[in-house]
Design a protein around this motif. Structure first.
Motif, PDB file in Angstrom:
ATOM      1  N   ASP A  75      -3.166 -32.770   5.813  1.00  0.00           N
ATOM      2  CA  ASP A  75      -2.218 -31.673   6.022  1.00  0.00           C
ATOM      3  C   ASP A  75      -2.637 -30.479   5.163  1.00  0.00           C
ATOM      4  O   ASP A  75      -2.961 -30.633   3.979  1.00  0.00           O
ATOM      5  N   HIS A  76      -2.609 -29.301   5.755  1.00  0.00           N
ATOM      6  CA  HIS A  76      -3.130 -28.104   5.064  1.00  0.00           C
ATOM      7  C   HIS A  76      -2.349 -27.765   3.802  1.00  0.00           C
ATOM      8  O   HIS A  76      -2.865 -27.096   2.900  1.00  0.00           O
ATOM      9  N   HIS A  77      -1.100 -28.216   3.687  1.00  0.00           N
ATOM     10  CA  HIS A  77      -0.309 -27.890   2.504  1.00  0.00           C
ATOM     11  C   HIS A  77      -0.870 -28.535   1.238  1.00  0.00           C
ATOM     12  O   HIS A  77      -0.691 -28.010   0.135  1.00  0.00           O
ATOM     13  N   ILE A  78      -1.556 -29.672   1.394  1.00  0.00           N
ATOM     14  CA  ILE A  78      -2.051 -30.376   0.207  1.00  0.00           C
ATOM     15  C   ILE A  78      -3.145 -29.585  -0.503  1.00  0.00           C
ATOM     16  O   ILE A  78      -3.359 -29.733  -1.712  1.00  0.00           O
ATOM     17  N   PHE A  79      -3.808 -28.702   0.226  1.00  0.00           N
ATOM     18  CA  PHE A  79      -4.890 -27.917  -0.375  1.00  0.00           C
ATOM     19  C   PHE A  79      -4.346 -26.812  -1.289  1.00  0.00           C
ATOM     20  O   PHE A  79      -5.103 -26.161  -1.999  1.00  0.00           O
ATOM     21  N   LYS A  80      -3.024 -26.608  -1.258  1.00  0.00           N
ATOM     22  CA  LYS A  80      -2.421 -25.581  -2.109  1.00  0.00           C
ATOM     23  C   LYS A  80      -2.071 -26.119  -3.491  1.00  0.00           C
ATOM     24  O   LYS A  80      -1.763 -25.334  -4.392  1.00  0.00           O
ATOM     25  N   THR A  81      -2.081 -27.431  -3.681  1.00  0.00           N
ATOM     26  CA  THR A  81      -1.800 -28.014  -4.995  1.00  0.00           C
ATOM     27  C   THR A  81      -3.090 -28.061  -5.804  1.00  0.00           C
ATOM     28  O   THR A  81      -4.156 -28.381  -5.258  1.00  0.00           O
ATOM     29  N   PRO A  82      -3.044 -27.745  -7.107  1.00  0.00           N
ATOM     30  CA  PRO A  82      -4.283 -27.568  -7.890  1.00  0.00           C
ATOM     31  C   PRO A  82      -5.187 -28.802  -7.908  1.00  0.00           C
ATOM     32  O   PRO A  82      -6.347 -28.718  -7.490  1.00  0.00           O
ATOM     33  N   PHE A  83      -4.692 -29.952  -8.374  1.00  0.00           N
ATOM     34  CA  PHE A  83      -5.573 -31.114  -8.528  1.00  0.00           C
ATOM     35  C   PHE A  83      -5.970 -31.716  -7.186  1.00  0.00           C
ATOM     36  O   PHE A  83      -7.152 -31.900  -6.893  1.00  0.00           O
ATOM     37  N   ALA A  84      -4.958 -32.013  -6.340  1.00  0.00           N
ATOM     38  CA  ALA A  84      -5.259 -32.624  -5.039  1.00  0.00           C
ATOM     39  C   ALA A  84      -6.114 -31.684  -4.199  1.00  0.00           C
ATOM     40  O   ALA A  84      -7.037 -32.130  -3.487  1.00  0.00           O
ATOM     41  N   GLY A  85      -5.827 -30.389  -4.267  1.00  0.00           N
ATOM     42  CA  GLY A  85      -6.631 -29.425  -3.515  1.00  0.00           C
ATOM     43  C   GLY A  85      -8.078 -29.445  -3.948  1.00  0.00           C
ATOM     44  O   GLY A  85      -8.998 -29.426  -3.116  1.00  0.00           O
ATOM     45  N   TRP A  86      -8.311 -29.507  -5.281  1.00  0.00           N
ATOM     46  CA  TRP A  86      -9.680 -29.564  -5.802  1.00  0.00           C
ATOM     47  C   TRP A  86     -10.385 -30.828  -5.323  1.00  0.00           C
ATOM     48  O   TRP A  86     -11.525 -30.788  -4.876  1.00  0.00           O
ATOM     49  N   VAL A  87      -9.687 -31.967  -5.421  1.00  0.00           N
ATOM     50  CA  VAL A  87     -10.286 -33.247  -5.031  1.00  0.00           C
ATOM     51  C   VAL A  87     -10.704 -33.221  -3.574  1.00  0.00           C
ATOM     52  O   VAL A  87     -11.856 -33.529  -3.220  1.00  0.00           O
ATOM     53  N   PHE A  88      -9.780 -32.826  -2.696  1.00  0.00           N
ATOM     54  CA  PHE A  88     -10.064 -32.963  -1.269  1.00  0.00           C
ATOM     55  C   PHE A  88     -10.963 -31.851  -0.732  1.00  0.00           C
ATOM     56  O   PHE A  88     -11.676 -32.052   0.257  1.00  0.00           O
ATOM     57  N   ARG A  89     -10.962 -30.688  -1.374  1.00  0.00           N
ATOM     58  CA  ARG A  89     -11.940 -29.669  -0.971  1.00  0.00           C
ATOM     59  C   ARG A  89     -13.355 -30.156  -1.249  1.00  0.00           C
ATOM     60  O   ARG A  89     -14.258 -29.991  -0.420  1.00  0.00           O
ATOM     61  N   HIS A  90     -13.562 -30.769  -2.443  1.00  0.00           N
ATOM     62  CA  HIS A  90     -14.893 -31.260  -2.776  1.00  0.00           C
ATOM     63  C   HIS A  90     -15.258 -32.522  -1.995  1.00  0.00           C
ATOM     64  O   HIS A  90     -16.443 -32.840  -1.846  1.00  0.00           O
ATOM     65  N   ALA A  91     -14.245 -33.229  -1.490  1.00  0.00           N
ATOM     66  CA  ALA A  91     -14.519 -34.390  -0.634  1.00  0.00           C
ATOM     67  C   ALA A  91     -14.756 -33.961   0.813  1.00  0.00           C
ATOM     68  O   ALA A  91     -14.908 -34.820   1.689  1.00  0.00           O
TER      69      ALA A  91
ATOM     70  N   LEU B 188     -15.930 -37.442  -7.627  1.00  0.00           N
ATOM     71  CA  LEU B 188     -14.825 -37.851  -6.776  1.00  0.00           C
ATOM     72  C   LEU B 188     -14.671 -39.361  -6.768  1.00  0.00           C
ATOM     73  O   LEU B 188     -13.556 -39.892  -6.838  1.00  0.00           O
ATOM     74  N   ARG B 189     -15.793 -40.072  -6.678  1.00  0.00           N
ATOM     75  CA  ARG B 189     -15.714 -41.529  -6.695  1.00  0.00           C
ATOM     76  C   ARG B 189     -15.197 -42.021  -8.049  1.00  0.00           C
ATOM     77  O   ARG B 189     -14.487 -43.021  -8.139  1.00  0.00           O
ATOM     78  N   PHE B 190     -15.566 -41.308  -9.106  1.00  0.00           N
ATOM     79  CA  PHE B 190     -15.063 -41.673 -10.442  1.00  0.00           C
ATOM     80  C   PHE B 190     -13.549 -41.497 -10.513  1.00  0.00           C
ATOM     81  O   PHE B 190     -12.827 -42.384 -10.984  1.00  0.00           O
ATOM     82  N   VAL B 191     -13.049 -40.336 -10.041  1.00  0.00           N
ATOM     83  CA  VAL B 191     -11.604 -40.084 -10.051  1.00  0.00           C
ATOM     84  C   VAL B 191     -10.886 -41.157  -9.241  1.00  0.00           C
ATOM     85  O   VAL B 191      -9.871 -41.720  -9.677  1.00  0.00           O
ATOM     86  N   ALA B 192     -11.416 -41.460  -8.042  1.00  0.00           N
ATOM     87  CA  ALA B 192     -10.786 -42.468  -7.195  1.00  0.00           C
ATOM     88  C   ALA B 192     -10.824 -43.839  -7.863  1.00  0.00           C
ATOM     89  O   ALA B 192      -9.835 -44.578  -7.866  1.00  0.00           O
ATOM     90  N   TRP B 193     -11.976 -44.186  -8.441  1.00  0.00           N
ATOM     91  CA  TRP B 193     -12.130 -45.508  -9.079  1.00  0.00           C
ATOM     92  C   TRP B 193     -11.159 -45.654 -10.258  1.00  0.00           C
ATOM     93  O   TRP B 193     -10.501 -46.680 -10.400  1.00  0.00           O
ATOM     94  N   VAL B 194     -11.058 -44.620 -11.087  1.00  0.00           N
ATOM     95  CA  VAL B 194     -10.183 -44.702 -12.260  1.00  0.00           C
ATOM     96  C   VAL B 194      -8.716 -44.804 -11.843  1.00  0.00           C
ATOM     97  O   VAL B 194      -7.963 -45.662 -12.331  1.00  0.00           O
TER      98      VAL B 194
END
Length: 645
Positions: A502-518, A446-452
């Protein structure tokens, strides 16, 4: 007793007022004598090992009973065996006694060991040289916990990345210098052994003199009762290390780097002779290229991480190591055959060899990106009273991985796998291991994705970022300008944050993956899902009770105009359940970027901002939760943001 009494320079570094280069540490007694002591020790290790390996590879006839094809791997295995046997005891000793005293003891021991090695060179005695190899392993085993637990006692946290970078750079420059000395000395056919003997003893003597200036470093646990049983203490050290999951997996990550590094470094003599058709001087070029690469990567870590412990560099390092390790396999197969062993001049003028050198350099540089943040993370997150024993656990794991590396290399070589094939296997294994570790600890990825993302699209200026607490619970409050606000804040925070999203963001594939793991906390308005709203507040309360950072965007939605929307009462609901300091923040410069809603504005058209546009994250003074109101917070955040959207 304080773990690290602060000097004026260290207070400045901790407060963020000191922005000098990490090289300034070489002018300070708290660092310089220790740096040069460990530098000379690493150099002597390599003068001896390279000299020994070169002699048995190119002058095998003088050493009876030695197999030139496996000698380099055997020397490596013998050197690291003491790490398995004695690391647990060494960690206890480093926690119990003054590290300056231990440093001087180790350097005195080194003189005796090198006298044995000198006799082995003089007599061309393989048994004596193998004994010296083992004893130098003992020397390094005892010094290892001292080396890495010394730094946190003398450096502020803001200096740890730079200090570790300097030590890593110094270690590999020492390897380079030791390689050159060892290789050149072994090249004297008649008197090489004598030159090696004199060099090893001389360097040990100089190291002992320099160690006299290492400052006193009080023991963190002087009353510790040493357990002399290496088996039970090894198991105990590993249990201590496993108490912090991130620290333990960082230890495994470093150990894997040593697995990779040992495979490559131990293969260079056979690689040069049998693949590149080159003489021993070319081995020096290969090792020099590798050493300069990892030294440069280590030094760049401080600049890339902005003096913080940026674990987002770790996945970047592992990706680069695999990419250039795989390319080295193909570059090696492109080598033309030669009827004789190439000299350095002949090797350099062949264009195909530049690709080999580039691959080695870049593989090593990304290894520096990988290792320095991990060492700094372990030092910063380990309990001071157990730090040396955790470093000892690291040495145990390192040694086990390196022994497995040597065994794998010998087995694959015996099975007919070429040296380039060995490089390919190692690079592919690196992909598998990295994927496994990052799946266990998503924080790294996650830190790598954010940093890049942040460093690709923006140039960020931080204003009072030190106000984000490095420990303890707090609620961060920020304006909501774009879809990447959370990623920007994540990339600039000194530690993980639980975002309320917002709960809707968890329904999008990439953003949902990022924030679930965060471990983001989904929230919904009461009219949409009152149960989710209640669960969100309860989760925030638990997170704050556990000492986490929680971040909320109290506007509740992205701005459509660039101006702040009215702040809602969510933040007051959170701190009502679990009172914690509230830290106001403001983002400037994101309005008009591709990630904002500026594209929806028809008139007047906002200025569209492209790649590498400037933005600012400004952090205000922490607020007493009893004094916080939505209106007051909005006024503070508006003032922090200023006129720039």
């Amino acid at each position: 007793m304080s773990d690290r009494p602060l000097s004026a320079a260290r207070r400045a570094a901790r407060s963020g007022d000191a922005h000098e280069s990490q090289f300034r540490l070489l002018g300070e007694r708290r660092f310089a004598p220790f740096f040069w002591t460990q530098f000379l020790g690493a150099m002597n290790d390599n003068v001896f090992k390279i000299g020994f390996t070169s002699l048995v590879t190119y002058q095998t006839a003088r050493f009876s009973g030695v197999d030139a094809k496996t000698a380099a791997f055997l020397i490596s295995a013998i050197f690291i065996l003491p790490f398995v046997l004695l690391s647990a005891t060494s960690g206890q000793i480093a926690d119990k006694y003054d590290k300056a005293m231990l440093t001087r003891f180790v350097k005195t021991f080194e003189i005796g060991v090198m006298l044995i090695g000198g006799a082995g060179f003089w007599l061309h005695s393989a048994p004596l040289l193998y004994l010296c190899t083992f004893l130098m392993g003992v020397h390094s085993t005892v010094f290892g916990p001292v080396k890495y637990s010394y730094l946190p006692q003398h450096l502020a946290k803001a200096e740890l990345v730079g200090g570790n970078g300097m030590v890593e750079m110094g270690t590999f420059v020492a390897i380079l210098v030791g390689t050159i000395i060892g290789g050149e000395a072994a090249g004297f056919v008649e008197h090489g052994a004598v030159v090696l003997a004199c060099a090893c003893v001389g360097i040990a003597l100089v190291g002992r003199v320099v160690s006299m200036w290492v400052p006193s470093t009080p023991a963190p646990q002087p009353g510790l009762q040493i357990n002399w049983n290496p088996v039970s203490e090894t198991w105990r050290n590993l249990k201590i290390a496993r108490e912090n999951r991130t620290v333990f997996l960082s230890l495994l990550g470093i150990s894997w780097l040593w697995f990779v590094g040992a495979t490559f470094l131990s293969s260079f003599f056979s690689f040069a002779k049998n693949v590149l058709s080159a003489n021993p001087d070319v081995v020096t070029v290969l090792l020099g290229t590798f050493s300069i690469g990892i030294g440069l990567g280590s030094l760049l870590c401080e600049r890339l991480s902005k003096r913080r412990i940026e674990i987002g560099l770790v996945p970047l390092g592992s990706i680069g190591m695999s990419v250039f390790g795989i390319d080295l396999f193909f570059a090696s197969h492109a080598q033309p055959t030669a009827g004789h062993l190439l000299s350095v001049g002949e090797f350099i003028v062949m264009p195909a060899n530049w690709r080999v050198l580039a691959d080695l350099f870049l593989l090593a540089m990304f290894g520096g990106f990988y290792s320095v943040p991990l060492y700094a993370l372990i030092q910063s997150r380990s309990q001071p009273s157990h730090r040396a024993r955790i470093i000892a656990a690291n040495n145990i794991l390192n040694s086990l991985f390196m022994i497995v590396s040597s065994l794998m290399a010998m087995a694959l070589t015996a099975a007919g796998v070429s040296i380039p094939g060995l490089f390919l296997v190692t690079a592919l294994l690196n992909i598998v291991v990295a994927t496994y570790i990052y799946s266990l600890v998503p924080e790294f990825l996650l830190r790598f994705v954010a940093w890049v993302l942040v460093h690709t699209f923006y140039r960020i200026r931080l204003v009072h970022a030190e106000r984000i607490p490095e420990e303890g619970a707090a609620v961060l409050v920020c304006n909501h300008v774009s879809y990447v606000d959370a990623i920007v804040i994540m990339a600039e925070s000194p530690r993980p944050i639980r975002f309320v999203m917002d709960h809707h963001i968890f329904k999008t594939p990439f953003a949902g993956w990022v924030f679930r793991h965060a471990k983001a906390i989904p929230i919904a308005p009461s009219h949409e899902d009152p149960e989710m709203l209640t669960r969100a507040y309860e989760t925030c309360a638990r997170a704050l009770a556990e000492g986490d950072l929680v971040c909320i965007f109290p506007e509740g939605k992205l701005t459509k105009t660039g101006e702040l929307n009215p702040f809602r009462h969510g933040v007051t609901e959170i701190i009502r359940r679990t009172p914690a300091p509230v830290v106001p923040m403001a983002l400037r410069g994101l309005w008009g970027s591709v990630f904002s809603r500026a594209a929806e504005v028809r008139w007047p058209r906002p200025v569209q901002k492209g790649v590498m546009s400037r933005l600012t994250l400004a952090v205000g003074e922490p607020l007493d939760p009893a004094q916080v109101t939505p209106e007051g917070l909005q006024q503070i955040v508006t003032e922090l943001r200023g006129a720039r959207k």
